[in-house]
Design a protein around this motif. Structure first.
Motif, PDB file in Angstrom:
ATOM      1  N   LEU A 107     -11.392   3.229   7.952  1.00 23.49           N
ATOM      2  CA  LEU A 107     -10.388   2.354   8.572  1.00 23.49           C
ATOM      3  C   LEU A 107      -9.428   1.954   7.467  1.00 23.49           C
ATOM      4  N   MET A 108      -8.572   2.924   7.113  1.00 27.78           N
ATOM      5  CA  MET A 108      -7.645   2.732   5.999  1.00 27.78           C
ATOM      6  C   MET A 108      -6.235   3.136   6.390  1.00 27.78           C
ATOM      7  N   GLY A 109      -5.993   3.231   7.684  1.00 25.04           N
ATOM      8  CA  GLY A 109      -4.649   3.571   8.128  1.00 25.04           C
ATOM      9  C   GLY A 109      -3.805   2.324   8.247  1.00 25.04           C
ATOM     10  N   MET A 110      -3.004   2.271   9.294  1.00 30.67           N
ATOM     11  CA  MET A 110      -2.120   1.118   9.465  1.00 30.67           C
ATOM     12  C   MET A 110      -2.921  -0.091   9.932  1.00 30.67           C
ATOM     13  N   THR A 136     -10.479  -3.664   3.671  1.00 31.49           N
ATOM     14  CA  THR A 136      -9.764  -4.906   3.954  1.00 31.49           C
ATOM     15  C   THR A 136      -8.998  -5.389   2.725  1.00 31.49           C
ATOM     16  N   ALA A 137      -7.889  -6.061   2.975  1.00 26.47           N
ATOM     17  CA  ALA A 137      -7.124  -6.657   1.887  1.00 26.47           C
ATOM     18  C   ALA A 137      -7.805  -7.935   1.396  1.00 26.47           C
ATOM     19  N   GLY A 138      -8.910  -8.334   2.079  1.00 25.90           N
ATOM     20  CA  GLY A 138      -9.676  -9.481   1.579  1.00 25.90           C
ATOM     21  C   GLY A 138      -9.651 -10.707   2.474  1.00 25.90           C
ATOM     22  N   PRO A 196      -3.627   6.402  -7.565  1.00 27.24           N
ATOM     23  CA  PRO A 196      -2.265   6.517  -8.094  1.00 27.24           C
ATOM     24  C   PRO A 196      -1.289   6.054  -7.015  1.00 27.24           C
ATOM     25  N   PHE A 197      -0.362   5.223  -7.403  1.00 27.35           N
ATOM     26  CA  PHE A 197       0.606   4.692  -6.431  1.00 27.35           C
ATOM     27  C   PHE A 197       1.361   5.829  -5.754  1.00 27.35           C
ATOM     28  N   ASN A 198       1.415   5.788  -4.442  1.00 25.57           N
ATOM     29  CA  ASN A 198       2.194   6.774  -3.684  1.00 25.57           C
ATOM     30  C   ASN A 198       3.537   6.178  -3.325  1.00 25.57           C
ATOM     31  N   PRO A 199       4.606   6.771  -3.833  1.00 19.48           N
ATOM     32  CA  PRO A 199       5.931   6.192  -3.583  1.00 19.48           C
ATOM     33  C   PRO A 199       6.404   6.442  -2.146  1.00 19.48           C
ATOM     34  N   TRP A 200       7.307   5.620  -1.719  1.00 23.91           N
ATOM     35  CA  TRP A 200       7.954   5.798  -0.416  1.00 23.91           C
ATOM     36  C   TRP A 200       9.407   5.413  -0.580  1.00 23.91           C
ATOM     37  N   PRO A 201      10.271   5.794   0.364  1.00 22.09           N
ATOM     38  CA  PRO A 201      11.707   5.563   0.176  1.00 22.09           C
ATOM     39  C   PRO A 201      12.004   4.083  -0.078  1.00 22.09           C
ATOM     40  N   CYS A 252      -2.124   7.387   1.010  1.00 26.89           N
ATOM     41  CA  CYS A 252      -2.373   5.948   1.130  1.00 26.89           C
ATOM     42  C   CYS A 252      -1.087   5.161   1.058  1.00 26.89           C
ATOM     43  N   GLY A 253      -0.905   4.277   1.988  1.00 26.80           N
ATOM     44  CA  GLY A 253       0.225   3.355   1.917  1.00 26.80           C
ATOM     45  C   GLY A 253       1.549   3.944   2.338  1.00 26.80           C
ATOM     46  N   GLN A 254       1.538   5.209   2.797  1.00 29.46           N
ATOM     47  CA  GLN A 254       2.819   5.821   3.191  1.00 29.46           C
ATOM     48  C   GLN A 254       3.030   5.807   4.694  1.00 29.46           C
TER      49      GLN A 254
HETATM   50  N1  SAH Z   1      -5.275  -3.522   5.381  1.00 31.47           N
HETATM   51  C1  SAH Z   1      -6.399  -2.776   4.870  1.00 31.47           C
HETATM   52  C2  SAH Z   1      -6.378  -1.346   5.320  1.00 31.47           C
HETATM   53  C3  SAH Z   1      -5.298  -0.483   4.688  1.00 31.47           C
HETATM   54  S1  SAH Z   1      -6.121   0.654   3.671  1.00 31.47           S
HETATM   55  C4  SAH Z   1      -6.436  -2.914   3.355  1.00 31.47           C
HETATM   56  O1  SAH Z   1      -5.515  -3.488   2.806  1.00 31.47           O
HETATM   57  O2  SAH Z   1      -7.421  -2.516   2.736  1.00 31.47           O
HETATM   58  C5  SAH Z   1      -4.884   1.377   2.781  1.00 31.47           C
HETATM   59  C6  SAH Z   1      -5.178   1.392   1.294  1.00 31.47           C
HETATM   60  O3  SAH Z   1      -4.075   2.001   0.631  1.00 31.47           O
HETATM   61  C7  SAH Z   1      -5.265  -0.017   0.746  1.00 31.47           C
HETATM   62  O4  SAH Z   1      -6.152  -0.077  -0.346  1.00 31.47           O
HETATM   63  C8  SAH Z   1      -3.869  -0.228   0.284  1.00 31.47           C
HETATM   64  O5  SAH Z   1      -3.761  -1.296  -0.611  1.00 31.47           O
HETATM   65  C9  SAH Z   1      -3.554   1.111  -0.344  1.00 31.47           C
HETATM   66  N2  SAH Z   1      -2.121   1.345  -0.484  1.00 31.47           N
HETATM   67  C10 SAH Z   1      -1.115   0.792   0.209  1.00 31.47           C
HETATM   68  N3  SAH Z   1       0.075   1.260  -0.210  1.00 31.47           N
HETATM   69  C11 SAH Z   1      -0.187   2.145  -1.163  1.00 31.47           C
HETATM   70  C12 SAH Z   1       0.637   3.000  -1.954  1.00 31.47           C
HETATM   71  N4  SAH Z   1       1.953   3.020  -1.798  1.00 31.47           N
HETATM   72  N5  SAH Z   1       0.032   3.807  -2.847  1.00 31.47           N
HETATM   73  C13 SAH Z   1      -1.302   3.811  -2.973  1.00 31.47           C
HETATM   74  N6  SAH Z   1      -2.127   3.049  -2.245  1.00 31.47           N
HETATM   75  C14 SAH Z   1      -1.580   2.220  -1.364  1.00 31.47           C
END
Ligand code: SAH
Length: 384
Positions: A187-190, A224-226, A320-325, A365-367
């Motif tokens: 459960l790591m989607g939106m 979860t974000a906590g 690793p941070f995944n960039p987005w526009p 992740c995060g995109q």
């Molecule tokens: N709301 C929940 C579920 C989302 S999970 C949570 O925050 O855990 C998605 C995961 O990807 C989270 O760990 C989130 O912090 C991470 N994430 C979000 N944006 C990201 C990005 N641009 N690059 C890498 N990871 C990212």
């Protein structure tokens, strides 16, 4: 047009618990003493065999199939788009049926094939309320919670497309030895799953039910974000694996990255983790840590992280941070990530670096971000 569709839509059976399914059967005059057995049969067709039409439920009498067909819906959400990355990652954009306002929202689902497993990443909400500053979904306003049926349907749609049903696996020469394409669900989607607690709990119950999709709760991870007060409750009522999006080692930095930290600061989240039922070295909590250049990636951070985790059976997943526009951050350099991983690893915590998957189709992740909001705005313009 949408409004008419929404008022005439038949109630769905996907997402109901077994007792709810039995109650639904009462509505089509199944005698009480038959309800348990009928519910069992239908459950098997829906979640073990994956049928999408009552007509296929051949051990159910024709007359009852007819009544079920007239009364209930078991169709899948529409697949509005389907993309496959160069690395094999698949992403589906699902368009949900119209809700009460006639709006049709969208959610994304991602399948990540690996050597020894296949992970399905599902969404719990349309959009998100948390506004984490490094996350693309956070730039989309929350539209609504998904129902249990909509959460389960994401798994069903993926299984259809992957051929992950027993009949198709049996005929698939490329099928993995495990006998399934989807071996894990995250459960790591939106969305924030703990802010849609009841529906997520119901969905997990169905996904893990041994007579249906049958994925062990050990192979289902809730991230979860906590939301600290709900963490022990999630353990007690869902018994899934837990992942915490930690991402920083001081409240000052975490306040900026994960605004929810102002409500539930690091110490409170970690205290909740210590109270997560069933924790052991065989059952660790995963701490996710996104690597942001110059923000949270120093050796001092790595050392602080190790200190924070003391006493918690944990592993650390470096992302690793995944960039987005338009994203306001950069990914840390590779050497920086390796140095960080090394410090954490030497302190005795596994610290794998998550390899970005599906970046070319914005599936990493995060995109994830659906066009729900935009679509609604354009619909409004059209109407005006
Ligand atoms: N709301 C929940 C579920 C989302 S999970 C949570 O925050 O855990 C998605 C995961 O990807 C989270 O760990 C989130 O912090 C991470 N994430 C979000 N944006 C990201 C990005 N641009 N690059 C890498 N990871 C990212």
């Amino acid at each position: 047009m949408n409004i008419i569709a929404s008022t005439t839509r038949k109630p769905g059976l996907i997402g109901l618990s077994r007792p709810e399914l039995m109650t639904a059967l009462a509505l089509v005059d199944v005698p009480e003493r038959q309800r348990r057995m009928r519910a069992q049969q239908i459950w098997h067709w829906l979640y073990h065999r994956g049928v999408t039409s009552f007509a296929d439920m051949t051990n159910v009498s024709k007359a009852l199939r007819q009544r079920l067909e007239e009364t209930f819906d078991i169709s899948r959400p529409e697949v509005a788009a389907r993309q496959i990355s160069v690395d094999g990652t698949r992403k589906w954009l699902l368009r949900l049926p119209p809700d009460d306002t006639g709006a049709r929202h969208e959610v994304e689902v991602v399948y990540i094939p690996e050597e020894d497993r296949g992970t399905l990443c599902i969404s719990s909400q349309v959009g998100c309320t948390l506004n984490c500053t490094f996350c693309h979904t956070g730039t989309q306003r929350l539209v609504r919670n998904l129902t249990a049926g909509e959460i389960v349907s994401q798994v069903l749609v993926a299984k259809d497309d992957l051929g992950d049903w027993p009949d198709r696996i049996a005929q698939d020469p490329d099928a993995p030895a495990s006998g399934r394409w989807i071996t894990n669900v995250v459960l790591m989607g939106m969305g924030e799953p703990l802010y849609n607690f009841d529906n997520v709990r119901e969905a997990v119950a169905i996904i893990s039910d041994g007579e249906g999709i049958s994925l062990s709760r050990r192979r289902i991870t809730l991230s979860t974000a906590g939301v600290a007060p709900l963490i022990p409750k999630a353990g007690a009522e869902m018994d899934v694996m837990l992942a915490i999006s930690l991402h920083a080692t001081t409240d000052e930095v975490r306040d900026r990255l994960v605004p929810l930290n102002r409500k539930y600061p690091i110490a409170e989240v970690l205290e909740a983790c210590r109270n997560y039922p069933g924790l052991s070295n065989a059952r660790r909590i995963t701490f996710e840590y996104v690597m942001l250049k110059g923000i949270n990636d120093s050796v001092a951070d790595a050392k602080r992280l190790v200190g924070l985790l003391k006493g918690i059976p944990a592993k650390v997943n470096l992302i690793p941070f995944n960039p987005w526009p338009g994203s306001p951050y950069e990914c840390s350099d590779w050497e920086t990530i390796e140095r960080f991983a090394e410090v954490v690893n030497r302190a005795g915590y596994a610290s794998p670096v998550r390899s970005p998957r599906g970046r070319d189709i914005m599936a990493a992740c995060g995109q994830l971000k659906s066009a729900s909001e935009k679509r609604r705005a354009s619909e409004r313009r059209q109407q005006a």
